[in-house]
Design an enzyme around this catalytic site. Sequence first.
Site, PDB file in Angstrom:
ATOM      1  N   ASP A   1     -36.041  76.346  53.746  1.00  0.00           N
ATOM      2  CA  ASP A   1     -37.028  76.307  52.661  1.00  0.00           C
ATOM      3  C   ASP A   1     -36.310  76.493  51.337  1.00  0.00           C
ATOM      4  O   ASP A   1     -35.093  76.729  51.301  1.00  0.00           O
ATOM      5  CB  ASP A   1     -38.104  77.392  52.851  1.00  0.00           C
ATOM      6  CG  ASP A   1     -39.490  76.893  52.417  1.00  0.00           C
ATOM      7  OD1 ASP A   1     -39.581  76.283  51.323  1.00  0.00           O
ATOM      8  OD2 ASP A   1     -40.462  77.100  53.160  1.00  0.00           O
TER       9      ASP A   1
ATOM     10  N   ASP B   1     -33.079  72.016  50.218  1.00  0.00           N
ATOM     11  CA  ASP B   1     -34.111  71.061  49.821  1.00  0.00           C
ATOM     12  C   ASP B   1     -34.204  69.972  50.886  1.00  0.00           C
ATOM     13  O   ASP B   1     -33.237  69.251  51.137  1.00  0.00           O
ATOM     14  CB  ASP B   1     -33.747  70.449  48.464  1.00  0.00           C
ATOM     15  CG  ASP B   1     -34.837  69.558  47.901  1.00  0.00           C
ATOM     16  OD1 ASP B   1     -35.635  69.005  48.687  1.00  0.00           O
ATOM     17  OD2 ASP B   1     -34.896  69.397  46.665  1.00  0.00           O
ATOM     18  N   MET B   2     -35.356  69.847  51.525  1.00  0.00           N
ATOM     19  CA  MET B   2     -35.514  68.899  52.633  1.00  0.00           C
ATOM     20  C   MET B   2     -35.331  67.453  52.207  1.00  0.00           C
ATOM     21  O   MET B   2     -35.091  66.582  53.041  1.00  0.00           O
ATOM     22  CB  MET B   2     -36.899  69.072  53.267  1.00  0.00           C
ATOM     23  CG  MET B   2     -38.064  68.778  52.339  1.00  0.00           C
ATOM     24  SD  MET B   2     -39.647  69.186  53.130  1.00  0.00           S
ATOM     25  CE  MET B   2     -40.774  68.907  51.751  1.00  0.00           C
TER      26      MET B   2
ATOM     27  N   LYS C   1     -44.312  71.251  60.424  1.00  0.00           N
ATOM     28  CA  LYS C   1     -45.685  71.696  60.618  1.00  0.00           C
ATOM     29  C   LYS C   1     -46.455  71.654  59.296  1.00  0.00           C
ATOM     30  O   LYS C   1     -46.185  72.397  58.383  1.00  0.00           O
ATOM     31  CB  LYS C   1     -45.711  73.106  61.207  1.00  0.00           C
ATOM     32  CG  LYS C   1     -47.116  73.597  61.572  1.00  0.00           C
ATOM     33  CD  LYS C   1     -47.439  74.870  60.834  1.00  0.00           C
ATOM     34  CE  LYS C   1     -48.911  75.216  60.964  1.00  0.00           C
ATOM     35  NZ  LYS C   1     -49.514  75.557  59.665  1.00  0.00           N
TER      36      LYS C   1
ATOM     37  N   HIS D   1     -48.263  65.869  55.126  1.00  0.00           N
ATOM     38  CA  HIS D   1     -49.531  65.507  54.470  1.00  0.00           C
ATOM     39  C   HIS D   1     -49.549  65.912  52.994  1.00  0.00           C
ATOM     40  O   HIS D   1     -50.432  65.488  52.253  1.00  0.00           O
ATOM     41  CB  HIS D   1     -50.723  66.111  55.225  1.00  0.00           C
ATOM     42  CG  HIS D   1     -50.980  67.569  54.952  1.00  0.00           C
ATOM     43  ND1 HIS D   1     -52.235  68.130  55.038  1.00  0.00           N
ATOM     44  CD2 HIS D   1     -50.145  68.587  54.613  1.00  0.00           C
ATOM     45  CE1 HIS D   1     -52.166  69.411  54.755  1.00  0.00           C
ATOM     46  NE2 HIS D   1     -50.908  69.711  54.494  1.00  0.00           N
TER      47      HIS D   1
END
Length: 394
Positions: A255, A281-282, A295, A299
Amino acid sequence: MELAHVCMFCNSTHRNRGTPMEEQQRTEELLQGQLELWHHALGYIKSMALKCALDVGIPDAIARCDGAATLPDLLAATGLPPCNLSYVRRLMRVLTISGIFQQQQKQPASSGEGQQEAVYALTPASRLLVSEDGNGQGAPSFGQIPAMSLPLCRTFMTPFLGMHPWIADERAAATSLFEREHGQALWEMTRSTSINDEFNQCMTADTRLIMHAVLTLSPDVFEGVTSLVDVGGANGTAAAAIARAFPHINCTVLDLPHVIENAPAPDEAAGGNTVRFVAGDMFHHIPPAHAVLLKWILHDWNDDECIKILRQCKKAIPIRDGGGKVIIIDSVVGSNPCDNICNETQALFDLYIMFINGAEREEREWKRIFVEAGFSDYKIMPILGFRSIIELYP
Protein backbone atom coordinates in the site's frame (compact mmCIF):
# COMPACT_ATOMS: atom_id res chain seq x y z
CA MET A 1 -71.56 9.13 -32.14
CA GLU A 2 -68.63 9.91 -29.83
CA LEU A 3 -69.76 10.98 -26.38
CA ALA A 4 -68.22 13.60 -24.14
CA HIS A 5 -68.01 13.67 -20.35
CA VAL A 6 -66.94 16.20 -17.74
CA CYS A 7 -63.89 15.35 -15.63
CA MET A 8 -64.76 15.63 -11.94
CA PHE A 9 -61.20 16.82 -11.12
CA CYS A 10 -60.78 19.70 -13.57
CA ASN A 11 -64.32 20.32 -14.89
CA SER A 12 -63.02 19.96 -18.42
CA THR A 13 -64.63 17.95 -21.19
CA HIS A 14 -62.84 14.83 -22.48
CA ARG A 15 -63.63 12.47 -25.31
CA ASN A 16 -64.03 8.82 -24.42
CA ARG A 17 -61.08 6.92 -25.82
CA GLY A 18 -62.36 3.41 -25.31
CA THR A 19 -64.64 1.17 -23.35
CA PRO A 20 -65.19 1.73 -19.62
CA MET A 21 -63.02 -1.32 -18.91
CA GLU A 22 -60.18 0.08 -21.03
CA GLU A 23 -60.46 3.47 -19.35
CA GLN A 24 -60.39 1.77 -15.95
CA GLN A 25 -57.24 -0.15 -16.90
CA ARG A 26 -55.51 3.05 -18.10
CA THR A 27 -56.43 4.80 -14.87
CA GLU A 28 -55.08 1.94 -12.79
CA GLU A 29 -51.82 2.06 -14.78
CA LEU A 30 -51.54 5.79 -14.11
CA LEU A 31 -52.02 5.24 -10.39
CA GLN A 32 -49.50 2.39 -10.36
CA GLY A 33 -47.04 4.60 -12.22
CA GLN A 34 -47.49 7.38 -9.68
CA LEU A 35 -47.03 4.88 -6.84
CA GLU A 36 -43.74 3.68 -8.33
CA LEU A 37 -42.53 7.26 -8.81
CA TRP A 38 -43.23 8.14 -5.18
CA HIS A 39 -41.55 4.91 -4.08
CA HIS A 40 -38.38 5.91 -5.93
CA ALA A 41 -38.53 9.59 -4.96
CA LEU A 42 -38.75 8.71 -1.27
CA GLY A 43 -36.12 5.96 -1.45
CA TYR A 44 -33.57 8.16 0.31
CA ILE A 45 -35.82 8.16 3.37
CA LYS A 46 -34.93 4.49 3.92
CA SER A 47 -31.25 5.43 3.92
CA MET A 48 -31.86 8.24 6.40
CA ALA A 49 -33.92 5.95 8.62
CA LEU A 50 -31.04 3.46 8.66
CA LYS A 51 -28.59 6.23 9.52
CA CYS A 52 -30.85 7.40 12.36
CA ALA A 53 -31.08 3.86 13.73
CA LEU A 54 -27.29 3.60 13.73
CA ASP A 55 -26.81 7.02 15.34
CA VAL A 56 -29.40 6.29 18.02
CA GLY A 57 -28.12 2.76 18.65
CA ILE A 58 -31.34 0.85 18.05
CA PRO A 59 -29.67 -2.48 17.09
CA ASP A 60 -27.69 -2.41 20.34
CA ALA A 61 -30.83 -1.50 22.27
CA ILE A 62 -32.71 -4.52 20.92
CA ALA A 63 -29.70 -6.77 21.63
CA ARG A 64 -29.55 -5.52 25.24
CA CYS A 65 -33.24 -6.38 25.59
CA ASP A 66 -32.44 -10.03 24.84
CA GLY A 67 -33.28 -9.59 21.18
CA ALA A 68 -36.89 -8.40 21.58
CA ALA A 69 -37.90 -4.85 22.49
CA THR A 70 -41.10 -2.83 22.65
CA LEU A 71 -41.13 0.88 21.88
CA PRO A 72 -40.93 1.80 25.60
CA ASP A 73 -37.98 -0.60 25.87
CA LEU A 74 -36.25 1.15 22.96
CA LEU A 75 -36.83 4.58 24.48
CA ALA A 76 -35.40 3.47 27.79
CA ALA A 77 -32.40 1.68 26.25
CA THR A 78 -31.48 4.53 23.92
CA GLY A 79 -32.25 7.43 26.25
CA LEU A 80 -34.70 9.00 23.81
CA PRO A 81 -37.40 11.23 25.33
CA PRO A 82 -40.63 9.32 26.10
CA CYS A 83 -42.60 12.14 24.47
CA ASN A 84 -41.07 11.10 21.11
CA LEU A 85 -42.53 7.59 21.18
CA SER A 86 -44.78 8.25 18.18
CA TYR A 87 -41.75 9.33 16.11
CA VAL A 88 -39.83 6.22 17.02
CA ARG A 89 -42.87 4.09 16.13
CA ARG A 90 -42.91 5.62 12.65
CA LEU A 91 -39.16 5.14 12.28
CA MET A 92 -39.44 1.48 13.26
CA ARG A 93 -42.34 0.93 10.89
CA VAL A 94 -40.15 1.99 7.94
CA LEU A 95 -37.21 -0.08 9.13
CA THR A 96 -39.46 -3.10 9.66
CA ILE A 97 -41.18 -2.87 6.28
CA SER A 98 -37.77 -2.48 4.60
CA GLY A 99 -36.44 -5.59 6.37
CA ILE A 100 -33.85 -4.10 8.72
CA PHE A 101 -35.84 -5.23 11.77
CA GLN A 102 -38.73 -7.64 12.18
CA GLN A 103 -41.91 -7.29 14.19
CA GLN A 104 -42.84 -10.25 16.34
CA GLN A 105 -46.11 -10.97 18.13
CA LYS A 106 -47.58 -8.12 20.10
CA GLN A 107 -47.79 -8.16 23.87
CA PRO A 108 -50.12 -6.38 26.30
CA ALA A 109 -49.19 -2.74 26.70
CA SER A 110 -47.73 -1.65 30.03
CA SER A 111 -50.51 0.91 30.26
CA GLY A 112 -53.15 -1.84 30.22
CA GLU A 113 -56.52 -0.81 28.80
CA GLY A 114 -56.56 -3.83 26.48
CA GLN A 115 -53.93 -2.34 24.15
CA GLN A 116 -51.03 -4.28 22.68
CA GLU A 117 -47.47 -3.18 21.92
CA ALA A 118 -45.36 -4.31 18.97
CA VAL A 119 -42.20 -6.26 19.77
CA TYR A 120 -39.20 -5.60 17.53
CA ALA A 121 -36.42 -8.11 16.88
CA LEU A 122 -33.20 -8.31 14.92
CA THR A 123 -32.87 -9.75 11.41
CA PRO A 124 -29.73 -11.16 9.76
CA ALA A 125 -29.11 -7.62 8.47
CA SER A 126 -29.49 -5.78 11.78
CA ARG A 127 -27.50 -8.42 13.67
CA LEU A 128 -24.55 -7.09 11.68
CA LEU A 129 -25.27 -3.65 13.16
CA VAL A 130 -24.84 -4.69 16.80
CA SER A 131 -21.67 -3.10 18.13
CA GLU A 132 -18.84 -4.72 20.07
CA ASP A 133 -20.72 -3.63 23.22
CA GLY A 134 -23.75 -5.73 22.26
CA ASN A 135 -24.67 -8.80 24.25
CA GLY A 136 -23.80 -11.39 21.61
CA GLN A 137 -27.02 -11.23 19.62
CA GLY A 138 -25.03 -10.06 16.65
CA ALA A 139 -21.64 -11.16 15.40
CA PRO A 140 -19.37 -8.39 16.68
CA SER A 141 -16.28 -9.57 14.79
CA PHE A 142 -18.22 -9.13 11.55
CA GLY A 143 -20.04 -5.94 12.57
CA GLN A 144 -20.86 -3.65 9.65
CA ILE A 145 -21.53 -0.35 11.43
CA PRO A 146 -18.40 1.34 9.97
CA ALA A 147 -19.16 -0.05 6.52
CA MET A 148 -22.70 1.38 6.58
CA SER A 149 -21.78 4.64 8.29
CA LEU A 150 -19.33 5.80 5.61
CA PRO A 151 -21.71 5.93 2.60
CA LEU A 152 -24.33 7.57 4.84
CA CYS A 153 -22.06 10.36 6.06
CA ARG A 154 -22.47 13.90 4.75
CA THR A 155 -19.08 13.88 2.96
CA PHE A 156 -20.09 10.93 0.80
CA MET A 157 -23.73 11.91 0.27
CA THR A 158 -23.60 15.56 -0.72
CA PRO A 159 -21.77 15.01 -4.05
CA PHE A 160 -24.89 13.33 -5.42
CA LEU A 161 -26.92 16.49 -4.97
CA GLY A 162 -24.79 17.91 -7.79
CA MET A 163 -25.13 14.94 -10.12
CA HIS A 164 -27.05 16.79 -12.84
CA PRO A 165 -24.54 19.62 -13.53
CA TRP A 166 -21.69 17.09 -13.36
CA ILE A 167 -23.24 14.58 -15.74
CA ALA A 168 -24.11 17.40 -18.16
CA ASP A 169 -20.49 18.59 -18.21
CA GLU A 170 -18.35 17.23 -21.07
CA ARG A 171 -15.36 17.41 -18.70
CA ALA A 172 -16.96 15.07 -16.15
CA ALA A 173 -14.38 12.33 -16.67
CA ALA A 174 -11.58 14.74 -15.77
CA THR A 175 -13.10 15.83 -12.45
CA SER A 176 -14.98 13.30 -10.35
CA LEU A 177 -18.31 14.08 -8.74
CA PHE A 178 -16.57 13.88 -5.35
CA GLU A 179 -13.83 16.29 -6.43
CA ARG A 180 -16.37 18.71 -7.92
CA GLU A 181 -18.12 18.88 -4.55
CA HIS A 182 -15.14 18.91 -2.19
CA GLY A 183 -12.38 20.47 -4.28
CA GLN A 184 -10.09 17.45 -3.99
CA ALA A 185 -10.16 13.78 -4.91
CA LEU A 186 -11.16 11.21 -2.30
CA TRP A 187 -7.66 9.73 -2.17
CA GLU A 188 -6.20 13.19 -1.48
CA MET A 189 -8.72 13.77 1.28
CA THR A 190 -7.92 10.48 2.99
CA ARG A 191 -4.30 11.58 3.32
CA SER A 192 -5.04 14.66 5.36
CA THR A 193 -8.39 14.46 7.18
CA SER A 194 -10.27 12.34 9.69
CA ILE A 195 -12.15 10.74 6.80
CA ASN A 196 -9.10 8.47 6.49
CA ASP A 197 -9.94 6.75 9.78
CA GLU A 198 -13.59 6.32 8.79
CA PHE A 199 -12.58 4.95 5.39
CA ASN A 200 -10.14 2.44 6.90
CA GLN A 201 -12.69 1.32 9.50
CA CYS A 202 -15.23 0.80 6.70
CA MET A 203 -12.81 -1.30 4.66
CA THR A 204 -11.72 -3.30 7.71
CA ALA A 205 -15.30 -4.16 8.66
CA ASP A 206 -16.11 -5.22 5.12
CA THR A 207 -12.91 -7.23 4.76
CA ARG A 208 -13.45 -9.19 7.96
CA LEU A 209 -16.82 -10.44 6.74
CA ILE A 210 -15.84 -11.01 3.11
CA MET A 211 -12.65 -12.89 3.95
CA HIS A 212 -14.58 -15.07 6.40
CA ALA A 213 -16.95 -15.86 3.53
CA VAL A 214 -14.12 -16.58 1.10
CA LEU A 215 -12.30 -18.86 3.54
CA THR A 216 -15.53 -20.64 4.48
CA LEU A 217 -17.17 -21.00 1.06
CA SER A 218 -14.21 -21.21 -1.30
CA PRO A 219 -10.93 -21.95 0.54
CA ASP A 220 -9.65 -23.80 -2.52
CA VAL A 221 -8.93 -20.41 -4.09
CA PHE A 222 -5.69 -20.50 -2.08
CA GLU A 223 -4.87 -24.12 -2.84
CA GLY A 224 -1.27 -24.48 -4.01
CA VAL A 225 -0.44 -20.83 -3.23
CA THR A 226 2.84 -20.39 -1.35
CA SER A 227 3.12 -16.60 -1.37
CA LEU A 228 0.61 -13.80 -1.85
CA VAL A 229 0.61 -10.02 -2.16
CA ASP A 230 -2.51 -8.19 -1.01
CA VAL A 231 -2.50 -5.06 -3.17
CA GLY A 232 -4.06 -2.07 -1.43
CA GLY A 233 -4.40 -4.21 1.69
CA ALA A 234 -4.20 -1.28 4.16
CA ASN A 235 -3.85 -2.63 7.71
CA GLY A 236 -3.53 -6.23 6.58
CA THR A 237 -6.96 -7.55 7.62
CA ALA A 238 -7.30 -9.78 4.53
CA ALA A 239 -3.69 -10.94 4.56
CA ALA A 240 -3.90 -11.75 8.27
CA ALA A 241 -7.01 -13.88 7.73
CA ILE A 242 -5.25 -15.81 4.96
CA ALA A 243 -2.10 -16.23 7.06
CA ARG A 244 -4.09 -17.62 9.97
CA ALA A 245 -5.98 -20.07 7.73
CA PHE A 246 -2.89 -21.05 5.69
CA PRO A 247 0.25 -20.55 7.82
CA HIS A 248 2.45 -21.81 4.97
CA ILE A 249 1.49 -18.86 2.72
CA ASN A 250 3.91 -15.94 2.97
CA CYS A 251 1.65 -12.88 2.92
CA THR A 252 2.71 -9.36 1.96
CA VAL A 253 0.61 -6.19 2.03
CA LEU A 254 1.38 -3.49 -0.53
CA ASP A 255 0.00 0.00 0.00
CA LEU A 256 1.00 3.63 -0.19
CA PRO A 257 3.65 4.92 2.25
CA HIS A 258 1.24 6.97 4.38
CA VAL A 259 -0.94 3.86 4.83
CA ILE A 260 1.96 1.54 5.68
CA GLU A 261 3.21 4.03 8.28
CA ASN A 262 0.11 3.26 10.36
CA ALA A 263 0.07 -0.50 9.74
CA PRO A 264 0.16 -2.83 12.77
CA ALA A 265 3.24 -4.80 13.69
CA PRO A 266 3.47 -7.97 11.57
CA ASP A 267 2.73 -10.39 14.42
CA GLU A 268 -0.18 -8.25 15.63
CA ALA A 269 -1.70 -8.33 12.16
CA ALA A 270 -1.88 -12.10 11.87
CA GLY A 271 -1.93 -13.33 15.43
CA GLY A 272 1.64 -14.58 15.30
CA ASN A 273 1.71 -15.54 11.62
CA THR A 274 3.93 -12.95 10.00
CA VAL A 275 2.48 -10.53 7.47
CA ARG A 276 5.02 -8.28 5.76
CA PHE A 277 4.13 -4.67 4.91
CA VAL A 278 5.69 -2.96 1.90
CA ALA A 279 5.25 0.66 0.85
CA GLY A 280 4.78 1.17 -2.87
CA ASP A 281 2.53 2.15 -5.75
CA MET A 282 0.55 -0.59 -7.52
CA PHE A 283 0.67 1.36 -10.77
CA HIS A 284 4.46 1.08 -10.87
CA HIS A 285 5.51 -2.13 -9.13
CA ILE A 286 4.07 -5.11 -7.26
CA PRO A 287 6.42 -7.41 -5.32
CA PRO A 288 6.85 -10.92 -6.81
CA ALA A 289 4.53 -13.60 -5.43
CA HIS A 290 2.72 -16.79 -6.35
CA ALA A 291 -0.61 -14.94 -6.33
CA VAL A 292 -1.88 -11.37 -6.11
CA LEU A 293 -5.07 -10.41 -4.25
CA LEU A 294 -7.14 -7.42 -5.36
CA LYS A 295 -10.03 -7.09 -2.94
CA TRP A 296 -12.43 -4.30 -3.93
CA ILE A 297 -9.63 -2.37 -5.64
CA LEU A 298 -10.40 -2.34 -9.36
CA HIS A 299 -13.91 -0.89 -9.06
CA ASP A 300 -12.30 2.33 -7.84
CA TRP A 301 -10.57 2.93 -11.18
CA ASN A 302 -11.43 3.43 -14.84
CA ASP A 303 -10.63 0.78 -17.48
CA ASP A 304 -7.24 2.17 -18.50
CA GLU A 305 -6.09 2.38 -14.88
CA CYS A 306 -7.31 -1.18 -14.21
CA ILE A 307 -5.29 -2.41 -17.19
CA LYS A 308 -2.17 -0.72 -15.81
CA ILE A 309 -2.69 -2.35 -12.40
CA LEU A 310 -3.28 -5.78 -13.91
CA ARG A 311 -0.18 -5.54 -16.10
CA GLN A 312 1.87 -4.99 -12.95
CA CYS A 313 0.13 -7.98 -11.39
CA LYS A 314 1.06 -10.11 -14.40
CA LYS A 315 4.70 -9.11 -14.03
CA ALA A 316 4.64 -10.12 -10.36
CA ILE A 317 3.35 -13.70 -10.74
CA PRO A 318 4.72 -16.85 -12.45
CA ILE A 319 3.20 -18.29 -15.61
CA ARG A 320 -0.01 -20.30 -15.39
CA ASP A 321 1.82 -23.64 -15.46
CA GLY A 322 3.73 -22.37 -12.43
CA GLY A 323 0.47 -21.71 -10.59
CA GLY A 324 0.45 -17.93 -11.00
CA LYS A 325 -2.89 -16.17 -10.72
CA VAL A 326 -4.63 -12.97 -9.65
CA ILE A 327 -7.51 -13.28 -7.19
CA ILE A 328 -10.05 -10.48 -7.68
CA ILE A 329 -12.90 -9.83 -5.26
CA ASP A 330 -15.32 -7.43 -6.92
CA SER A 331 -18.77 -7.19 -8.49
CA VAL A 332 -19.69 -8.84 -11.76
CA VAL A 333 -22.90 -7.04 -12.70
CA GLY A 334 -25.63 -9.51 -13.65
CA SER A 335 -23.86 -12.48 -12.07
CA ASN A 336 -27.06 -13.50 -10.26
CA PRO A 337 -29.79 -12.89 -12.86
CA CYS A 338 -32.56 -14.36 -10.69
CA ASP A 339 -31.72 -12.30 -7.59
CA ASN A 340 -33.47 -8.93 -7.89
CA ILE A 341 -31.95 -7.53 -4.69
CA CYS A 342 -28.46 -8.45 -5.86
CA ASN A 343 -29.06 -6.96 -9.31
CA GLU A 344 -30.43 -3.71 -7.88
CA THR A 345 -27.60 -3.46 -5.35
CA GLN A 346 -25.02 -3.91 -8.12
CA ALA A 347 -26.70 -1.24 -10.24
CA LEU A 348 -26.94 1.14 -7.28
CA PHE A 349 -23.30 0.54 -6.38
CA ASP A 350 -22.28 1.18 -9.97
CA LEU A 351 -23.97 4.58 -9.85
CA TYR A 352 -22.56 5.21 -6.38
CA ILE A 353 -18.93 4.41 -7.25
CA MET A 354 -19.27 6.78 -10.21
CA PHE A 355 -18.70 9.61 -7.73
CA ILE A 356 -14.96 8.82 -7.82
CA ASN A 357 -15.08 7.83 -11.51
CA GLY A 358 -14.99 4.15 -10.62
CA ALA A 359 -17.23 1.46 -12.14
CA GLU A 360 -18.87 -1.87 -11.46
CA ARG A 361 -18.56 -4.10 -14.52
CA GLU A 362 -20.42 -6.79 -16.42
CA GLU A 363 -18.51 -9.93 -17.43
CA ARG A 364 -17.94 -8.67 -20.98
CA GLU A 365 -16.37 -5.49 -19.57
CA TRP A 366 -14.12 -7.48 -17.25
CA LYS A 367 -13.12 -9.74 -20.15
CA ARG A 368 -12.04 -6.78 -22.28
CA ILE A 369 -9.83 -5.47 -19.47
CA PHE A 370 -8.32 -8.90 -18.87
CA VAL A 371 -7.47 -9.35 -22.54
CA GLU A 372 -5.98 -5.86 -22.80
CA ALA A 373 -3.83 -6.57 -19.74
CA GLY A 374 -2.44 -9.71 -21.38
CA PHE A 375 -4.20 -12.48 -19.46
CA SER A 376 -5.32 -15.72 -21.12
CA ASP A 377 -8.26 -16.98 -19.06
CA TYR A 378 -10.45 -16.37 -16.01
CA LYS A 379 -13.06 -18.04 -13.81
CA ILE A 380 -15.94 -16.29 -11.99
CA MET A 381 -17.46 -17.59 -8.75
CA PRO A 382 -20.49 -15.48 -7.70
CA ILE A 383 -20.63 -16.56 -4.05
CA LEU A 384 -20.16 -13.33 -2.08
CA GLY A 385 -23.56 -11.64 -2.05
CA PHE A 386 -23.38 -8.92 -4.68
CA ARG A 387 -19.68 -9.61 -5.27
CA SER A 388 -17.78 -12.46 -6.87
CA ILE A 389 -14.38 -14.12 -6.77
CA ILE A 390 -12.58 -13.94 -10.09
CA GLU A 391 -9.52 -16.10 -10.67
CA LEU A 392 -7.41 -14.56 -13.43
CA TYR A 393 -4.69 -16.58 -15.16
CA PRO A 394 -1.66 -15.33 -17.17
